[in-house]
Enzyme design. Structure first.
Site, PDB file in Angstrom:
ATOM      1  CG  HIS A 157      -1.737   1.213   1.387  1.00  0.00           C
ATOM      2  ND1 HIS A 157      -1.522   2.114   2.413  1.00  0.00           N
ATOM      3  CD2 HIS A 157      -2.768   1.716   0.665  1.00  0.00           C
ATOM      4  CE1 HIS A 157      -2.388   3.109   2.315  1.00  0.00           C
ATOM      5  NE2 HIS A 157      -3.152   2.894   1.264  1.00  0.00           N
ATOM      6  CD  GLU A 188      -2.931   2.527  -3.493  1.00  0.00           C
ATOM      7  OE1 GLU A 188      -3.553   3.615  -3.410  1.00  0.00           O
ATOM      8  OE2 GLU A 188      -3.240   1.516  -2.847  1.00  0.00           O
ATOM      9  CG  HIS A 189      -0.246   6.266  -0.577  1.00  0.00           C
ATOM     10  ND1 HIS A 189      -0.839   7.389  -0.040  1.00  0.00           N
ATOM     11  CD2 HIS A 189      -1.103   5.247  -0.341  1.00  0.00           C
ATOM     12  CE1 HIS A 189      -2.006   7.054   0.510  1.00  0.00           C
ATOM     13  NE2 HIS A 189      -2.187   5.758   0.339  1.00  0.00           N
ATOM     14  CD  GLU A 207      -5.073   5.304   3.340  1.00  0.00           C
ATOM     15  OE1 GLU A 207      -5.703   4.331   2.868  1.00  0.00           O
ATOM     16  OE2 GLU A 207      -4.145   5.875   2.723  1.00  0.00           O
TER      17      GLU A 207
END
Length: 445
Positions: free
Chosen positions: A66, A69-70, A146
Site C-alpha cells: 500500500h 501504491e502511494h 490514513e
C-alpha cells in the site's frame, strides 16, 4: 510482434449475449491485455493490475504494498510528483488506485481520444518511478494518518482487524492490508524501491482497457508504450504460507466506548474460488444470499428479525475471489434488550434449524433469480466489468473462468448449497466475536 489470442464473450444461460465484446492478447514482454469493447459512450477506462498485494509481503514489512501504491504518484524521469493525476483531471478524467491482499491496481477514466496520453503516463511509471528522499518520508506520514483515520479511530475497523488476525493462524491474510502501525513506521525508501523492482514489471501485470475502443487500437498503443518495457526475468514464484488444519474455535471480545451498536459476528475459514473449478465457490455464494443476503427475506432475517425478534439486522458474506483460503462471515445486530450471548444463541439456533430443514425451494428459486439478474445488470457497467476481469486475472484466473462464472452460479442446486453449508459452518474453523459499547461486559463462556 504481438501474440494474439482473441476471446469472444459468451452468452449467459438463457440471456442475450453480453453488451461488451471481450478480447485478449499478450505482448512479448508478458503483459496480458484485455479489451472490453463498449461503444455506447466516448469514454475509456484503463486499469493496470499488478499481481502482488499485501499477502505477498515478508513478515515485519507489513504495509509496503500500500505504501508503494502511494509513492507511484510521486513522479518519474519525465513527470513531476502529482503530474499524472493533474493531467488526467485537466483532461476531464479521474484516476485512483487501490491495494488488496492479492493485487494492486491503478486506473484512469477519461475521454476515449485521450487513451494514448494516459497509456503513455501509466507505462512511464511502470518502469521509471523516482522516489526522492523527501517523498518517501512525507508519504509514510500520509499512510500513517490514513491508518489513524480509517482504522484506529473506528472501533468496528479495529474489531474486524482483530477478528481477521484471529481467523488466520499462518496465512498472511491475517495481516491488515494497510499494515500494523509499528511496522509501517519502520518502512523505508529502500523497502519501497525493492518492492517496486521485484514486482512492478509487465510480466507481472494485467492491462485492462474498457470502453469506446477496438482491439486493434489497443494492440497498437500497448505495443508502442508498454512493449519496450523489459520483463523481470527474476520474478519470484507466488508461494505463500498456508493455513494448517484449524481444530479449535476461537473467541474474542472488543469493547470501546465509541461503539454505537453492539454486534455478534462469526467468521468461518472457507475454500476460495479456484481457477477451472468454481462450483464449490458458487454454492457458497448462493448460501450467503440464502442465509443473510437480505434482512427481510433471508433465513436469518426470517428467523431472528421477523420470527423471534431478537435481531434488528443480520448479514452473511462470502467472497471467494482470492488466491488462498478465504472466509464466510455471519453477523447479527441484536435488538435493544437482547444481550450478546443471547444473540449468539439465537444465531446458533437459526443455523441448526437451517441445517435440519434444508433449503426452502421457493426461497432458493427467488435467490437464484436475483443472482442471475445481478449478473445481467453487471454487464451494463463497463468500469465494473474492467474491475471484474482485472481482479480475476490478477488472482490467477482466466478469461474463461470469468465468463463461466454466471453459468456456474446458474447450475448450483439445493444439494450443492447444503453440502457447502456442512463443510463450512463448523465452529472448529471459526472465530466468534463480540463488539460492545462498554469495557466491563465479558464474553459468556
Amino acid at each position: 510482434m504481438l501474440r494474439a489470442c482473441l476471446v469472444t464473450a459468451i452468452s449467459l444461460c438463457g440471456v442475450p449475449a453480453l453488451a461488451a465484446d471481450v478480447s485478449s492478447f499478450t505482448l512479448e514482454n508478458g503483459l496480458q491485455t484485455v479489451v472490453i469493447e463498449d461503444h455506447r459512450a466516448p469514454v475509456v477506462v484503463q486499469m493496470v493490475w499488478y499481481k502482488t498485494g499485501s499477502a505477498d509481503e515478508v513478515r515485519g514489512k507489513s504495509g509496503i504494498a500500500h505504501y508503494l501504491e502511494h509513492l507511484m504518484f510521486k513522479g518519474t524521469d519525465t513527470l513531476a510528483a502529482g503530474e499524472l493525476s493533474k493531467t488526467v483531471s485537466a483532461n476531464g478524467g479521474s484516476d485512483n488506485a487501490f491495494t488488496s491482499y492479492d493485487y494492486t491496481a491503478y486506473f484512469q477514466r477519461i475521454a476515449a481520444d485521450r487513451l494514448p496520453l494516459i497509456m503513455k503516463m501509466e507505462a512511464d511509471r511502470m518502469h521509471n518511478l523516482q522516489i526522492s528522499p523527501d517523498d518517501w518520508k512525507t508519504e509514510r506520514e500520509v499512510i500513517l494518518e490514513e491508518r489513524a483515520q480509517r482504522t484506529d479511530s473506528d472501533p468496528s475497523a479495529l474489531f474486524a482487524e482483530q477478528t481477521n488476525a484471529a481467523q488466520y493462524l499462518n496465512s498472511p491474510y491475517g495481516t491488515p492490508v494497510i499494515g500494523w502501525r509499528d511496522e509501517m513506521e519502520g518502512l523505508t525508501r529502500d523497502d519501497a524501491i525493492a518492492w517496486y523492482k521485484r514486482y512492478y514489471a509487465p510480466n507481472n501485470a494485467v492491462l485492462v482497457v474498457a470502453g469506446d475502443v477496438t482491439p486493434e487500437e489497443v494492440k497498437s498503443l500497448a505495443a508502442e508504450y508498454y512493449g519496450p518495457i523489459a520483463a523481470n526475468t527474476g520474478l519470484p514464484e507466488r508461494v505463500r504460507p498456508q493455513e494448517p488444519p484449524q481444530l479449535a474455535e476461537r473467541r474474542l471480545s472488543y469493547a470501546d466506548p465509541r461503539v454505537a451498536q453492539p454486534s455478534v459476528s462469526r467468521s468461518y475459514l472457507a475454500p476460495e474460488r479456484n481457477p477451472g473449478d468454481q462450483k464449490q465457490a458458487a454454492a457458497l455464494t448462493v448460501l450467503a444470499e440464502i442465509l443473510g443476503g437480505n434482512s427481510q427475506t433471508s433465513v436469518l432475517g426470517q428467523k431472528l428479525i421477523f420470527g423471534s425478534g431478537e435481531a434488528i439486522y443480520v448479514g452473511a458474506h462470502y467472497s471467494g475471489l482470492s488466491v488462498d483460503q478465504t472466509t464466510f462471515t455471519l453477523s447479527v445486530l441484536p435488538a435493544a434488550d437482547v444481550p450478546l450471548p443471547e444473540a449468539e444463541k439465537a444465531l446458533d439456533r437459526a443455523i441448526a434449524e437451517f441445517m435440519q430443514e434444508g433449503v426452502d425451494s421457493d426461497r432458493f428459486d427467488r435467490i437464484k433469480t436475483q443472482i442471475h439478474a445481478g449478473e445481467i445488470y453487471a454487464q451494463d457497467n463497463v468500469q465494473g466489468l474492467a474491475q471484474r476481469y482485472g481482479a480475476a486475472l490478477a488472482s490467477g484466473f482466466s478469461i474463461d473462468d470469468v465468463q463461466d462464472w454466471p453459468d456456474t452460479l446458474d447450475e448450483v442446486t439445493p444439494d450443492d448449497v447444503m453440502a457447502a453449508a456442512k463443510l463450512v459452518l463448523d465452529k472448529r474453523h471459526a472465530v466468534t466475536g463480540y463488539l460492545e459499547p462498554t469495557t466491563t461486559k465479558e464474553v459468556s463462556q
